[in-house]
Design a protein around this motif. Structure first.
Motif, PDB file in Angstrom:
ATOM      1  N   GLU A   1       0.820  -1.223   0.000  1.00 50.60           N
ATOM      2  CA  GLU A   1       0.000   0.000   0.000  1.00 50.60           C
ATOM      3  C   GLU A   1       0.852   1.271   0.000  1.00 50.60           C
ATOM      4  N   GLY A   2       0.428   2.244  -0.807  1.00 50.87           N
ATOM      5  CA  GLY A   2       1.032   3.586  -0.805  1.00 50.87           C
ATOM      6  C   GLY A   2      -0.035   4.540  -0.321  1.00 50.87           C
ATOM      7  N   PRO A   3      -0.724   5.245  -1.254  1.00 50.91           N
ATOM      8  CA  PRO A   3      -1.902   6.029  -0.843  1.00 50.91           C
ATOM      9  C   PRO A   3      -2.966   5.067  -0.293  1.00 50.91           C
ATOM     10  N   PRO A   4      -3.919   5.582   0.498  1.00 49.03           N
ATOM     11  CA  PRO A   4      -4.896   4.681   1.109  1.00 49.03           C
ATOM     12  C   PRO A   4      -5.574   3.770   0.080  1.00 49.03           C
ATOM     13  N   ASP A   5      -5.526   2.472   0.348  1.00 51.20           N
ATOM     14  CA  ASP A   5      -6.176   1.451  -0.501  1.00 51.20           C
ATOM     15  C   ASP A   5      -5.648   1.410  -1.932  1.00 51.20           C
ATOM     16  N   CYS A   6      -4.466   1.970  -2.143  1.00 53.63           N
ATOM     17  CA  CYS A   6      -3.857   1.958  -3.489  1.00 53.63           C
ATOM     18  C   CYS A   6      -2.415   1.476  -3.401  1.00 53.63           C
ATOM     19  N   VAL A   7      -1.922   1.009  -4.538  1.00 50.99           N
ATOM     20  CA  VAL A   7      -0.559   0.455  -4.577  1.00 50.99           C
ATOM     21  C   VAL A   7       0.468   1.590  -4.555  1.00 50.99           C
ATOM     22  N   HIS A   8       1.547   1.381  -3.824  1.00 51.88           N
ATOM     23  CA  HIS A   8       2.651   2.345  -3.751  1.00 51.88           C
ATOM     24  C   HIS A   8       3.266   2.523  -5.143  1.00 51.88           C
ATOM     25  N   GLY A   9       3.549   3.785  -5.520  1.00 56.06           N
ATOM     26  CA  GLY A   9       4.118   4.058  -6.847  1.00 56.06           C
ATOM     27  C   GLY A   9       5.453   3.356  -7.068  1.00 56.06           C
ATOM     28  N   GLY A  10       6.257   3.265  -6.019  1.00 54.98           N
ATOM     29  CA  GLY A  10       7.559   2.603  -6.145  1.00 54.98           C
ATOM     30  C   GLY A  10       7.404   1.120  -6.449  1.00 54.98           C
ATOM     31  N   ILE A  11       6.366   0.524  -5.909  1.00 56.32           N
ATOM     32  CA  ILE A  11       6.112  -0.900  -6.176  1.00 56.32           C
ATOM     33  C   ILE A  11       5.700  -1.073  -7.644  1.00 56.32           C
ATOM     34  N   ILE A  12       4.855  -0.146  -8.128  1.00 58.95           N
ATOM     35  CA  ILE A  12       4.434  -0.228  -9.540  1.00 58.95           C
ATOM     36  C   ILE A  12       5.654  -0.094 -10.452  1.00 58.95           C
ATOM     37  N   SER A  13       6.532   0.871 -10.142  1.00 55.08           N
ATOM     38  CA  SER A  13       7.764   1.041 -10.928  1.00 55.08           C
ATOM     39  C   SER A  13       8.596  -0.221 -10.902  1.00 55.08           C
ATOM     40  N   ALA A  14       8.694  -0.811  -9.716  1.00 55.98           N
ATOM     41  CA  ALA A  14       9.518  -2.027  -9.578  1.00 55.98           C
ATOM     42  C   ALA A  14       8.946  -3.165 -10.419  1.00 55.98           C
ATOM     43  N   VAL A  15       7.612  -3.263 -10.449  1.00 61.10           N
ATOM     44  CA  VAL A  15       7.003  -4.320 -11.272  1.00 61.10           C
ATOM     45  C   VAL A  15       7.290  -4.052 -12.747  1.00 61.10           C
TER      46      VAL A  15
END
Ligand SMILES: CC(C)(COP(=O)(O)OP(=O)(O)OC[C@H]1O[C@@H](n2cnc3c(N)ncnc32)[C@H](O)[C@@H]1OP(=O)(O)O)[C@@H](O)C(=O)NCCC(=O)NCCSC(=O)Cc1ccccc1
Length: 202
Positions: free
Chosen positions: A109-123
């Motif tokens: 989680e990054g913003p509430p109930d949303c995926v962290h931007g860094g995790i999306i970048s990593a994927v």
């Protein structure tokens, strides 16, 4: 030392358990007594695992991944089946494209109930690299640009699609998009540089 099939399955089940523990840790509640019990149980488990930690059974790279890209780098923090922090994604190839599909949990989680931007970048970093590999262009990320169009919801089916856009000598441009249903959530462009050939030409 390499893992037997039985040991691989055991390690995979251990990773799944640890993954669920990590996810639960994000929303854990309980009485003082209940939390103290968990702390004691984990402390015992931690000591047991620490005693066995320097006997790694898994390889870094698995060339026999049989079409399941989660097997290629078994301990990758993004795609490895044996890394408990890796998101729960199915990753596969169709023609020259690589796809990843699944849901992200509370641990990402990054913003509430949303995926962290860094995790999306990593994927993106990992699945774009897999797209390079799927095109027989093994390479390293030199740069990665992600455009976040919409927040990526947790606990919701998400799909990444990646493809080779352009290649010139050792420079490879790979693109990717992430959708929830028909909605475009983000897109990415990566510059990858192919590994240098060694002096024997390999
Ligand atoms: C390998 C390389 C990227 C390039 O070095 P070398 O091989 O020595 O090549 P050289 O320096 O000779 O350049 C060749 C050509 O490329 C160009 N160029 C180079 N860079 C840039 C740039 N940034 N931007 C623009 N252009 C750039 C350069 O100008 C030259 O162009 P030219 O031919 O003259 O026209 C090196 O900088 C490096 O190791 N960086 C760290 C990479 C890293 O850690 N990434 C993150 C980890 S990977 C990951 O996580 C995914 C993954 C997971 C698992 C498995 C697989 C993947």
């Amino acid at each position: 030392m390499s893992a037997s099939e039985e040991q691989r399955q055991q390690l995979r089940r251990i990773s799944t358990q640890l993954s669920e523990i990590l996810d639960s840790s994000q929303t854990l509640g309980g009485s003082d007594k209940e939390l103290a019990e968990i702390e004691t149980a984990l402390s015992k488990l931690n000591s047991k695992m620490t005693a066995l930690r320097d006997r790694k059974l898994l390889e870094f790279y698995n060339p026999d991944f049989a079409g399941d890209f989660r097997n290629i780098l078994p301990c990758s923090p993004i795609s490895g089946y044996f890394n408990p922090i890796a998101p729960d994604l199915r990753i596969w190839q169709e023609q020259d494209r690589v796809y990843a599909e699944g849901r992200f949990g509370k641990i990402h989680e990054g913003p509430p109930d949303c995926v962290h931007g860094g995790i999306i970048s990593a994927v993106y970093d990992q699945v774009l690299a897999f797209a390079a590999l799927a095109n027989e262009l093994p390479s390293l990320t030199a740069s990665l640009t992600v455009k976040y169009r919409k927040p990526t919801p947790l606990l919701t089916p998400i799909r990444f699609t990646t493809w080779l856009e352009k290649r010139k000598d050792r420079h490879i441009i790979i693109h990717g998009e992430c959708h929830s249903g028909d909605m475009l959530l983000s897109s990415a462009e990566g510059l990858f540089i192919m590994y240098k050939k060694n002096s024997t030409g390999n």
